[in-house]
Design an enzyme around this catalytic site. Sequence first.
Site, PDB file in Angstrom:
ATOM      1  N   CYS A   2      10.528   7.496  -6.004  1.00  0.00           N
ATOM      2  CA  CYS A   2      11.756   8.049  -6.476  1.00  0.00           C
ATOM      3  C   CYS A   2      11.570   9.110  -7.509  1.00  0.00           C
ATOM      4  CB  CYS A   2      12.576   6.734  -7.030  1.00  0.00           C
ATOM      5  SG  CYS A   2      12.762   5.279  -6.202  1.00  0.00           S
ATOM      6  N   TRP A  75      13.247   5.972  -3.118  1.00  0.00           N
ATOM      7  CA  TRP A  75      12.328   5.343  -2.078  1.00  0.00           C
ATOM      8  C   TRP A  75      12.764   3.680  -2.245  1.00  0.00           C
ATOM      9  CZ3 TRP A  75       8.962   1.229  -1.931  1.00  0.00           C
ATOM     10  CH2 TRP A  75       7.926   1.222  -0.913  1.00  0.00           C
ATOM     11  N   ASN A  99      14.205   4.602 -12.117  1.00  0.00           N
ATOM     12  CA  ASN A  99      12.730   4.540 -11.247  1.00  0.00           C
ATOM     13  C   ASN A  99      12.373   3.106 -11.783  1.00  0.00           C
ATOM     14  OD1 ASN A  99      13.270   6.930 -10.009  1.00  0.00           O
ATOM     15  ND2 ASN A  99      11.362   7.986 -11.208  1.00  0.00           N
ATOM     16  N   GLU A 484     -11.532   6.946   4.733  1.00  0.00           N
ATOM     17  CA  GLU A 484     -10.846   8.153   4.570  1.00  0.00           C
ATOM     18  C   GLU A 484     -10.331   8.776   5.531  1.00  0.00           C
ATOM     19  OE1 GLU A 484      -8.994   8.404   1.952  1.00  0.00           O
ATOM     20  OE2 GLU A 484      -8.370  10.594   2.151  1.00  0.00           O
ATOM     21  N   LYS A 488      -5.816   9.116   6.584  1.00  0.00           N
ATOM     22  CA  LYS A 488      -5.231  10.221   6.693  1.00  0.00           C
ATOM     23  C   LYS A 488      -4.458  10.043   8.277  1.00  0.00           C
ATOM     24  CE  LYS A 488      -5.377  10.960   3.877  1.00  0.00           C
ATOM     25  NZ  LYS A 488      -5.550  10.738   2.329  1.00  0.00           N
ATOM     26  N   HIS A 507     -20.310  -6.395  16.282  1.00  0.00           N
ATOM     27  CA  HIS A 507     -19.880  -7.649  15.653  1.00  0.00           C
ATOM     28  C   HIS A 507     -18.282  -7.821  15.896  1.00  0.00           C
ATOM     29  CE1 HIS A 507     -23.892  -8.427  13.914  1.00  0.00           C
ATOM     30  NE2 HIS A 507     -23.701  -6.950  13.540  1.00  0.00           N
TER      31      HIS A 507
HETATM   32  O1  M6R Z   1      -2.064   8.378  -7.263  1.00  0.00           O
HETATM   33  P1  M6R Z   1      -3.067   7.642  -6.816  1.00  0.00           P
HETATM   34  O2  M6R Z   1      -4.335   8.229  -6.513  1.00  0.00           O
HETATM   35  O3  M6R Z   1      -3.272   6.440  -7.644  1.00  0.00           O
HETATM   36  O4  M6R Z   1      -2.685   6.882  -5.360  1.00  0.00           O
HETATM   37  C1  M6R Z   1      -3.355   6.054  -4.538  1.00  0.00           C
HETATM   38  C2  M6R Z   1      -2.834   5.870  -3.371  1.00  0.00           C
HETATM   39  O5  M6R Z   1      -1.102   5.541  -3.179  1.00  0.00           O
HETATM   40  C3  M6R Z   1      -2.875   7.207  -2.422  1.00  0.00           C
HETATM   41  O6  M6R Z   1      -4.127   7.708  -2.568  1.00  0.00           O
HETATM   42  C4  M6R Z   1      -2.550   6.831  -1.190  1.00  0.00           C
HETATM   43  O7  M6R Z   1      -3.283   6.185  -0.473  1.00  0.00           O
HETATM   44  C5  M6R Z   1      -2.373   8.436  -0.248  1.00  0.00           C
HETATM   45  N1  M6R Z   1      -1.029   8.579   0.025  1.00  0.00           N
HETATM   46  C6  M6R Z   1      -3.589   8.408   0.788  1.00  0.00           C
HETATM   47  O8  M6R Z   1      -3.497   9.906   1.535  1.00  0.00           O
END
Ligand code: M6R
Length: 609
Positions: A2, A75, A99, A484, A488, A507
Amino acid sequence: MCGIVGYVGEKDAQNFLISGLKRLEYRGYDSAGIVTISENGKATLIRAKGKIVELEKKLSKNKNDDKIGIGHTRWATHGEPSENNAHPHKAGSIYLVHNGIIENYKELKAELVSSHDFKSNTDTEVLAALINSFYDNGKHPLVNAVVQALKLVKGTYGIAVVSELEPEEMVVARCGSPLVIGVGHDETLVASDASALVGHTKNAIYLNDGEVALITKNSIEVKTLNAEPVSAKVEEIETNLAAIQKGGYDHFLLKEIMEQPESLSETLRGRVDVENNTVHLGGPGLSQDELRSIKHLVIVGCGTAYHAGLLASYYIEKFTPEITVEVVIASEYRYRDAYIPDDSVALIVSQSGETADTLACLREIKKKGVKTIGIVNAIGSTIAREVDGGTYVHVGPEISVASTKAFTSQVIAMVMFGLTIAQAKSVKSSILAPYIKEIAALPEEIRKVLKDNSEIVKTIASKYVDYDHAIYLGRDTAYPSAMEGALKLKEISYVDANAYAFGELKHGPLALVDDRFFEIALLPEGPLFEKAVSNVQEVLARDGHMIVITDAQEFDLPVENVVKITTDIKIFTPLLMNLISQLFAYYTTVAKGFNVDQPRNLAKSVTVE
Ligand code: M6R
């Protein structure tokens, strides 16, 4: 999650509100609304389901030149995305944007239901009605009504409130959800994120939890909820306009992937001394004795920040003996009865510096008397202000919901922190030097890898557009990088992508391999390369549809596609491979025709639990 904007001044409020909301849209984009109030107290409320463009369509029929107003991009937490649930919410003559989450909204609503006709399912409307009950048709000053209401609230909030009866002032407050006040000439601006203020003013006051401010176009009076005056510090907003624009790219995501050579250089600036093989981090503020005594690191984060911590932990363990590293998911750790041994330091990793679970962990860990160090991007964010010390990653605003440039810099910032510990523990320079040399070389190597491989990855991605399932694989440092990569892809292209350590294949996950799946294997050269190659063969033997990303130029197994990275980097190869994963996710999403920067159901900065 938000976004809030507010304006009081001499210009057209609607213009600022809409442009500010567009800047904050990445924080939430399922509905939006604004209200402005004319000099004689007539309110114009416009709300729409969907993105800001839907709101703009309605605006043309409701254009005015009111000089005060508030706006919100949402949101959804309580109540589905709809016009009725969109903010601002009205109660009597007041309008509220919010928010956060009002946790005791049910109890409060039960008290208010006889005096207020609720039109939405939101907790925010409950707060609006509560404020209105104390306002009593303007018999009491708005600011007093807000304070009385907030004293009854449990939960988190960043709010802005205006009233038809006092059309020259606005009240804002925060508890656990950021609120910034922009100080202008004959105008005062409000936003939940300083990026909305860029180009309007360079001066800002960041409210602290438990503070409330009464603002007009040329005054800002900050107090605590207990009516103690606060002498608020005016700080400079460091972000510039270019940093929050696409700069010729089709999407913020591609811009942010491509700017990693520069963003990582910013992370390294003044911190790496290759000639003397040392790194210097001023921010953590730990003495040599304190660094020497560290025996245990806890690294806390969510999503990408968690993966960054995991990857950094592999490196730190390699060059710092006598230290254990534990990497934890914030949403789990905050509720665990975890014992943290003496001589521990906690690294709190967050791009936004506002993630609710990470912040909660920080507070829990502090209660245990453990030193906390922030690895944060957003300057002045809540986590950055609450940690004992910290290292900003300085990658500039990251606007696409999918985190990319922050990941690369978070990993390196944590590795540099590990190196400062190792230096203090007198680990041999010959052990640390290769790391330091590679860190210094990384920005240029990143530039090369992005330039050499972008088109290749685009072509490969186009071949896998119809798949709904993907498996990412890696060993050792390539495993967190695979995790990671999978995050993505799943986050923006909605492919069911999961990562496994290569050694885990037999496994269980090997059973998945069939024509519905494709596999992406990360194969850096190194001691475990041959073992990973055997694992690739196991997948090929089951007719897997395999893409390999490797720096081994002689790799010649008959996989469907190979991305061969040419680089001098040997240690941080998984970071370079992650660039390929980032590009792959980007091009897959573009080919699928999905919204790259604002994937469904998600928002940047998860400020609610
Ligand atoms: O702002 P932050 O680094 O604390 O956010 C953590 C996660 O919400 C953030 O990395 C999220 O997983 C991303 N959208 C991934 O691309």
